[in-house]
Motif scaffolding. Structure first.
Motif, PDB file in Angstrom:
ATOM      1  N   ASP A   1      -7.447   1.684  -4.610  1.00 29.25           N
ATOM      2  CA  ASP A   1      -7.011   0.352  -4.168  1.00 29.25           C
ATOM      3  C   ASP A   1      -8.282  -0.445  -3.871  1.00 29.25           C
ATOM      4  OD1 ASP A   1      -6.160  -1.874  -2.628  1.00 29.25           O
ATOM      5  OD2 ASP A   1      -4.383  -0.774  -1.951  1.00 29.25           O
TER       6      ASP A   1
ATOM      7  N   ASP B   1      -8.752   3.209  -0.062  1.00 27.39           N
ATOM      8  CA  ASP B   1      -7.800   2.211   0.432  1.00 27.39           C
ATOM      9  C   ASP B   1      -8.160   1.825   1.863  1.00 27.39           C
ATOM     10  OD1 ASP B   1      -5.367   0.697   0.751  1.00 27.39           O
ATOM     11  OD2 ASP B   1      -4.334   2.140  -0.532  1.00 27.39           O
TER      12      ASP B   1
ATOM     13  N   ASP C   1      -0.754   3.265   3.318  1.00 25.69           N
ATOM     14  CA  ASP C   1       0.397   3.165   2.399  1.00 25.69           C
ATOM     15  C   ASP C   1       1.329   4.358   2.584  1.00 25.69           C
ATOM     16  OD1 ASP C   1      -0.982   0.961   1.493  1.00 25.69           O
ATOM     17  OD2 ASP C   1      -1.540   1.836  -0.433  1.00 25.69           O
TER      18      ASP C   1
ATOM     19  N   HIS D   1       4.320  -1.029  -2.478  1.00 31.30           N
ATOM     20  CA  HIS D   1       2.894  -0.696  -2.370  1.00 31.30           C
ATOM     21  C   HIS D   1       2.496  -0.254  -0.971  1.00 31.30           C
ATOM     22  CE1 HIS D   1       1.166  -4.919  -1.092  1.00 31.30           C
ATOM     23  NE2 HIS D   1       2.284  -4.633  -0.471  1.00 31.30           N
TER      24      HIS D   1
ATOM     25  N   HIS E   1      -0.107  -1.510  -5.729  1.00 27.37           N
ATOM     26  CA  HIS E   1      -0.298  -0.070  -5.575  1.00 27.37           C
ATOM     27  C   HIS E   1       0.957   0.748  -5.896  1.00 27.37           C
ATOM     28  CE1 HIS E   1      -3.343   2.723  -3.377  1.00 27.37           C
ATOM     29  NE2 HIS E   1      -2.880   3.258  -4.483  1.00 27.37           N
TER      30      HIS E   1
HETATM   31 MN   LIG Z   1      -2.985   0.512  -1.187  1.00 31.05          MN
END
Ligand SMILES: [Mn+2]
Length: 207
Positions: free
Chosen positions: A130, A44, A48, A60, A22
């Motif tokens: 993601d 996701d 993050d 990431h 990522h």
């Molecule tokens: Mn991610």
């Protein structure tokens, strides 16, 4: 990566990027300097949003934090967040920065369309997908799979609401690791997601 995306944008083409982990989203979005304000829609399991993870700042696990600090990124809308390892301080930092967080369990409880008003409308939007935002049962081939994630139909409906009501300026799909998935269903799903997104941007007969 930034130079490559700048070259794509200079040709007035729409960058669709495949990761990689990522962390690639930051150098990609750096290439949008000088653009109109961008809302980033993140699919996701993880926010993050750590300021630093194990001594790494541009990795990431913190990519959205640094993306959000770019002058031309106005907001992050995160969909599918559910990891047990999500830290309260990361959630609070994200909310303090004016971002929206839509946890996976709320999507399961209320359905995708319930969140239509929380999604951007009429904005320039960049989607970072993601693959671990999807449920681990349909996308096992990733480094940090999480159960309780999005189904294909839920993700597709979110993409439809995001891509048809805004101007998509870029898209990436990251964190696919084929070596963790002998069936290759994760790669198949990822290709399908990218094709669906392109289809919502360029519907048949309109371009
Ligand atoms: Mn991610």
């Amino acid at each position: 990566m930034t130079e490559a995306v700048r070259a794509i944008r200079a040709k007035k083409a729409l960058p669709f990027t495949m990761g990689g982990d990522h962390s690639v989203t930051f150098p990609i979005l750096r290439a949008f300097e000088g653009s109109r304000p961008i809302t980033v829609v993140q699919f996701d399991a993880h926010m993050d949003y750590r300021d630093e993870a194990m001594g790494v700042r541009y990795g990431h696990g913190n990519v959205l934090r640094w993306v959000r600090e770019l002058d031309w990124v106005e907001k992050v809308v995160a969909i599918g967040i559910r990891s047990l390892r999500t830290r309260q301080e990361d959630y609070e930092a994200s909310r303090r920065d004016g971002n929206t967080v839509i946890p996976a369990w709320d999507v399961h409880a209320h359905g995708v369309d319930h969140f239509a008003a929380d999604l951007p409308e009429g904005r320039d939007v960049y989607v970072t997908f993601d693959i671990d935002g999807m449920d681990a049962s349909v996308a096992p081939g990733t480094g940090t799979p999480e159960v309780g994630g999005l189904s294909y139909e839920q993700a597709r409906r979110f993409l439809e609401l995001v891509c048809t009501r805004n101007r998509l300026v870029g898209f990436d799909l990251v964190e696919v690791n084929p070596s963790f998935d002998p069936t290759q269903i994760t790669a198949l799903l990822s290709a399908q997601i990218m094709i669906e997104a392109m289809g919502f941007v360029f519907p048949r007969g309109k371009n």
